[in-house]
Design an enzyme around this catalytic site. Structure first.
Site, PDB file in Angstrom:
ATOM      1  N   THR A 203       0.816  -1.220   0.000  1.00 37.56           N
ATOM      2  CA  THR A 203       0.000   0.000   0.000  1.00 37.56           C
ATOM      3  C   THR A 203       0.847   1.266   0.000  1.00 37.56           C
ATOM      4  O   THR A 203       0.492   2.259  -0.633  1.00 37.56           O
ATOM      5  CB  THR A 203      -0.925  -0.020   1.243  1.00 37.56           C
TER       6      THR A 203
ATOM      7  N   SER B  30       1.568  -7.575  -1.059  1.00 36.24           N
ATOM      8  CA  SER B  30       2.320  -8.561  -0.268  1.00 36.24           C
ATOM      9  C   SER B  30       1.634  -9.922  -0.215  1.00 36.24           C
ATOM     10  O   SER B  30       2.265 -10.913   0.164  1.00 36.24           O
ATOM     11  CB  SER B  30       2.621  -8.042   1.138  1.00 36.24           C
TER      12      SER B  30
ATOM     13  N   THR C 269       1.591  -4.575   4.246  1.00 34.59           N
ATOM     14  CA  THR C 269       1.458  -4.969   5.655  1.00 34.59           C
ATOM     15  C   THR C 269       0.879  -6.377   5.823  1.00 34.59           C
ATOM     16  O   THR C 269       1.108  -7.016   6.852  1.00 34.59           O
ATOM     17  CB  THR C 269       0.543  -3.982   6.411  1.00 34.59           C
ATOM     18  N   ASP C 270       0.137  -6.846   4.805  1.00 36.78           N
ATOM     19  CA  ASP C 270      -0.619  -8.090   5.026  1.00 36.78           C
ATOM     20  C   ASP C 270       0.256  -9.298   5.352  1.00 36.78           C
ATOM     21  O   ASP C 270      -0.115 -10.132   6.172  1.00 36.78           O
ATOM     22  CB  ASP C 270      -1.510  -8.395   3.814  1.00 36.78           C
TER      23      ASP C 270
END
Ligand code: ASP
Length: 323
Positions: A12, A53, A84-85
């Site tokens: 992101t 990710s 971040t995932d």
């Protein structure tokens, strides 16, 4: 002036709006100028991937570990921007693959794209660059005000700006008005070397009441080499009606290693307390103690490629479990 390598992988933080929705279009060299502050660092930017990710897998971890190893040798520290995932998995995998690293390797990302009006990207990236200039070795996630060891990070929130928690260990450090400080840096039981080999034939199984034993036949027939078993509480599993203990003995006979962690996010698995746990211990499973599931899965992939996988799994490599 300190030299920091900025390795971008997408996520992101690098997203812009495209006709198909948000996509990671920004390059590494487009990220740093957006900070709008002079950190008095020489930042050398490089694109490794431009991926969401969810698409980052063991193949990408190997490539990233090699890039980070090269960057470690030519810089004072490394920042990896990442979605971040799955950041917690990448942070854990790199913690093992770069164990013993004497320079900081910092993963960061953001909940909002860097150009969004209230984006957390600029603060996270600024803080990550400063942490990378700290000289404190190890692999960390820097997010919001926390510095978290790569083997203790878990993404615990989907929208909060403080999205990551340090599970079962205090934060490795923090960022406040006094700057960046490391209170509990990552310590390694190995000297530094790039150990980038992974075996991805690892399956995570989360037990549910009544889970059928046939899943374990699938594990054998599909050629998995390691299983991470998320058990109930301190390490319980059922053996009446559907005998999972018998399945574990069959896995063990087939040379498949089983690492047991708890479904509870906090505190440890302890197989010695209940009869059901002791039944399991007889089948030679290894206790993952208070390891996060993310660290357990990555450690299993990494340990399977070591000389003695069982011994590697029982050894504390970078503080992934409490002593
Ligand atoms: N889907 C994004 C990713 O993990 C989410 C993020 O970066 O926050 O790549």
């Amino acid at each position: 002036m300190k030299k920091i390598a900025l390795l971008a992988t997408g996520g992101t933080i690098a997203c812009t709006q495209t006709k198909n929705g948000l996509a990671p279009t920004l390059s590494a060299s487009e990220l740093a100028p957006r900070l709008g502050v002079d950190l008095e660092l020489e930042v050398n930017a490089k694109d490794v991937f431009r991926l969401d990710s969810s698409n980052i897998q063991p193949e990408e971890w190997r490539a990233l570990a090699r890039e980070a190893d090269a960057a470690i040798k030519s810089s004072d520290g490394v920042v990896i921007t990442h979605g971040t995932d799955t950041m917690a998995y990448t942070a854990a995998a790199l913690s093992f693959m770069l164990a013993g690293c004497e320079k900081p390797v910092i993963l960061t990302g953001s909940q909002l794209p860097i150009d969004a009006p209230i984006s957390d990207a600029r603060q996270n990236l600024t803080r990550a660059l400063l942490a990378a200039a700290s000289g404190v070795g190890g692999v960390y996630v820097v997010f919001d005000t926390s510095i978290i060891s790569g083997v203790r990070a878990v993404k615990t929130h989907t929208t909060a700006l403080s999205a990551f928690s340090s599970v079962n260990a205090p934060c490795a450090g923090h960022i406040d008005s006094a700057g960046v400080s490391f209170d509990h840096p990552q310590r390694s039981s190995l000297p530094y070397a790039l150990r980038a080999r992974l075996n991805s034939r690892v399956l995570l199984i989360k037990l549910t009441p009544g889970l059928s034993p046939d899943i374990f036949s699938f594990v054998k027939s599909a050629g998995y080499r390691g299983v991470v078993l998320e058990t109930f509480g301190l390490g319980g599993l059922h053996y009446i009606r559907r005998n999972l203990v018998k399945c574990l003995s069959e896995l063990s006979a087939a040379g498949i290693i089983v690492l047991v962690v708890s479904q509870c996010l906090y505190e440890k698995a302890d197989l010695s307390v209940y009869e059901v746990g002791r039944e399991m211990m007889r089948e030679n499973v290894i206790s993952g103690r208070d390891m996060t599931t993310e660290a357990a899965v990555c450690k299993m992939m990494w340990a399977l490629e070591s000389e003695n996988p069982r011994e590697t799994l029982m050894r504390n490599i970078v503080g992934e479990f409490s002593e």
